[in-house]
Design an enzyme around this catalytic site. Structure first.
Site, PDB file in Angstrom:
ATOM      1  CB  ALA A 154     115.444 -14.806 -15.581  1.00  0.00           C
ATOM      2  CE1 TYR A 155     112.391  -7.090 -12.777  1.00  0.00           C
ATOM      3  CE2 TYR A 155     113.251  -7.597 -10.590  1.00  0.00           C
ATOM      4  CZ  TYR A 155     112.690  -6.698 -11.477  1.00  0.00           C
ATOM      5  OH  TYR A 155     112.423  -5.407 -11.076  1.00  0.00           O
ATOM      6  CB  SER A 156     117.796 -10.444  -9.734  1.00  0.00           C
ATOM      7  OG  SER A 156     118.158 -11.809  -9.795  1.00  0.00           O
ATOM      8  CB  ALA A 158     117.401  -8.832 -16.917  1.00  0.00           C
ATOM      9  CE  LYS A 159     114.552  -3.697 -13.394  1.00  0.00           C
ATOM     10  NZ  LYS A 159     114.332  -2.324 -13.910  1.00  0.00           N
TER      11      LYS A 159
END
Length: 328
Positions: A154-156, A158-159
């Protein structure tokens, strides 16, 4: 090497009113505070701007642009905050690699940089530098400065969405550059303290032979690189990668833990990771973050030379000193 145009030395009593204004968005965070401190030490006129709290359900660049277009009051406030600025650096965002997907995560890591870029254009800013993450390229054998991304969490994602939104937006007079930071370590960072504890434990291990390059880096080198990119008066590519600091998977653990790591058979490490990621996928990617850290500890990730190497703008490697200092 190109350096920021800050005519005053660190010991200067005052800075001329004609000196360039640098804006740091997210100056209260780990990297943002380091950027702000470095600029202050160099005698720059630096201004801190708090990032607005944003959230979005958009999951593609086109939808994200539509959301950003509707944030009229937020854009106006940022445009006013950037008045007379030469450079804007965005160090804000949610640095939560293990977090699940949420509107807040996408708002902070994808929508915010797009909104800042639009405001920087409106304010007449010369360059906007957005801090992204090399995690957007996921499990690729190497990191580079291409637009190719393989987000795995999810983090990567979004980035990566933030990068894609900046890439397809209608460009204005402001030069927009994304810096992909690698695995940044530094004093006081919980991630660094955890790495030191792991490196000093019997769990410290690498995939044989242990010579694979590691993208673990120092906050000092990252800050130097960000300021060089921001202050460079010539053209800079839209995406640049934080340069490799010459660390290997073994040297990272030895520096942080003061002991040689165990060397495990590479086939065994790959099997463990395949099984772990399969289980994590069934559990909604719950364990993707910890598994990625193990993967980086064992195999590292090679970095392709990029703009920094081609132009002689590679900062001094300081990751070994940072890791050795983390033992205490």
């Amino acid at each position: 090497m190109s350096t920021p145009s800050t005519p005053q030395s660190p010991g200067s009593a005052s800075v001329p009113s004609s000196a360039p204004v640098w804006v740091v968005v997210g100056a209260s965070g780990f990297i943002g505070s380091s950027v702000h401190a470095a600029l202050t030490a160099r005698g720059a006129r630096v201004r801190s701007v708090a990032a607005p709290r944003l959230r979005t359900d958009a999951t593609d660049a086109r939808a994200l642009a539509a959301v950003a277009a509707g944030l009229v009051s937020e854009r106006k406030a940022l445009t006013e905050a950037f008045a007379n600025a030469d450079v804007v650096i965005n160090a804000a965002g949610l640095a939560t690699p293990g977090a699940g997907d949420s509107p807040e995560l996408r708002g902070a890591n994808a929508l915010l940089p797009l909104l800042i870029a639009d405001a920087a254009d409106a304010a007449g800013v010369r360059r906007f530098v957005h801090l992204s993450s090399a995690a957007v390229q996921g499990h690729r054998p190497f990191l580079d400065e291409s637009s190719h991304v393989e987000p795995f969490s999810a983090y990567s994602r979004a980035k990566a969405l933030g990068e894609q939104a900046l890439a397809v937006r209608q460009s204005g007079p402001c030069s927009v550059v994304t810096v992909r930071a690698t695995s940044v370590q530094g004093p006081g960072r919980p991630t660094t303290a955890k790495l030191a504890r792991l490196a000093a434990s019997p769990l410290a291990s690498v995939a044989a032979p242990g010579t694979a390059p590691s993208p673990v880096s120092s906050v000092h080198a990252l800050v130097d690189f960000v300021l060089t990119v921001a202050g460079h008066m010539g053209p800079v590519p839209p995406v640049v990668l934080q340069p490799w600091e010459q660390a290997s998977v073994s040297s990272v653990l030895e520096s942080a833990g003061g002991r040689r790591p165990v060397r495990l058979p590479a086939w065994f490490c790959r099997g463990v990771l395949r099984t772990g990621y399969a289980v994590s996928s069934l559990a909604g990617e719950r364990f993707h973050g910890p598994l990625r850290r193990v993967e980086m500890m064992w195999f590292g990730q090679r970095q392709e030379p990029g703009w920094a190497e081609a132009t002689g703008n590679v900062p001094e490697p300081r990751v070994q000193h940072v890791l050795e200092s983390s033992r205490s």
